[in-house]
Design a protein around this motif. Sequence first.
Motif, short mmCIF file in Angstrom:
data_model
loop_
_atom_site.label_atom_id
_atom_site.label_comp_id
_atom_site.label_asym_id
_atom_site.label_seq_id
_atom_site.Cartn_x
_atom_site.Cartn_y
_atom_site.Cartn_z
N UNK A 16 9.25 5.19 5.36
CA UNK A 16 10.59 5.06 4.77
C UNK A 16 11.05 3.60 4.78
N UNK A 17 10.82 2.91 5.89
CA UNK A 17 11.22 1.50 5.98
C UNK A 17 10.46 0.65 4.96
N UNK A 60 0.71 6.61 9.99
CA UNK A 60 1.95 5.90 10.26
C UNK A 60 3.06 6.90 10.55
N UNK A 61 4.05 6.51 11.34
CA UNK A 61 5.22 7.38 11.50
C UNK A 61 5.99 7.46 10.17
N UNK A 63 2.38 10.26 -4.08
CA UNK A 63 2.25 10.97 -2.81
C UNK A 63 3.61 11.04 -2.13
N UNK A 64 3.84 12.11 -1.43
CA UNK A 64 5.07 12.26 -0.66
C UNK A 64 5.01 11.34 0.55
N UNK A 65 6.17 11.09 1.15
CA UNK A 65 6.20 10.26 2.34
C UNK A 65 5.34 10.87 3.45
N UNK A 66 5.40 12.19 3.58
CA UNK A 66 4.62 12.87 4.61
C UNK A 66 3.12 12.67 4.38
N UNK A 69 0.83 -1.20 0.00
CA UNK A 69 0.00 0.00 0.00
C UNK A 69 0.87 1.26 0.00
N UNK A 70 1.86 1.31 0.85
CA UNK A 70 2.77 2.46 0.91
C UNK A 70 3.48 2.64 -0.43
#
Length: 170
Positions: free
Chosen positions: A62-63, A56-57, A45-48, A35-36
């Motif tokens: 990133x992980x 999610x943190x 979409x950006x990570x933020x 999904x990420x």
Amino acid sequence: MTRLLLPLEHNSLSHDLTDDALLQRLRKLPRRVQQVFLLSRLDQLSFASIAERLNLPAVTVERHMNQALHTAREERDALANIAGQWYVRLQSPQVTASERIDFRRWLDSAPEHREAFHATELRWRTLLAPARQLGEDGWYRQPRASLSLGGCSVAIGLGLAALAAIGFWS
């Protein structure tokens, strides 16, 4: 993700893995990682934004992206692994100016580093077609995985069993 080193008109003609092989590897990833990855790759979409959308943190996003990018590699090369970590880290909203300087030093310290980073960018581009197949029905846009009928059936069954046990002992 943003373009880092490769010109937009660059096409990668040689792939280590076929689109089918990449798709199979992506399907083996945990659902949340998929999904990420799809929110980043297909919806750009950006990570933020992903972190906020999925609650999610940022470090987890990133992980997960590292894990997805890692599946596209045929070889188990330490240098390729480092290049992949840099590639993902540079997309993070938490990357610092100091980290960007460290990356530039790492990149310029050896031609092999530049080649490994370049190969990582090519790998990222090869994931577009398999990502489109993996996310073709849009399932990944749901904020949480929907309840499955099987899960509800188990919960209902346990609830009825508990009620029967309570009724039996009363």
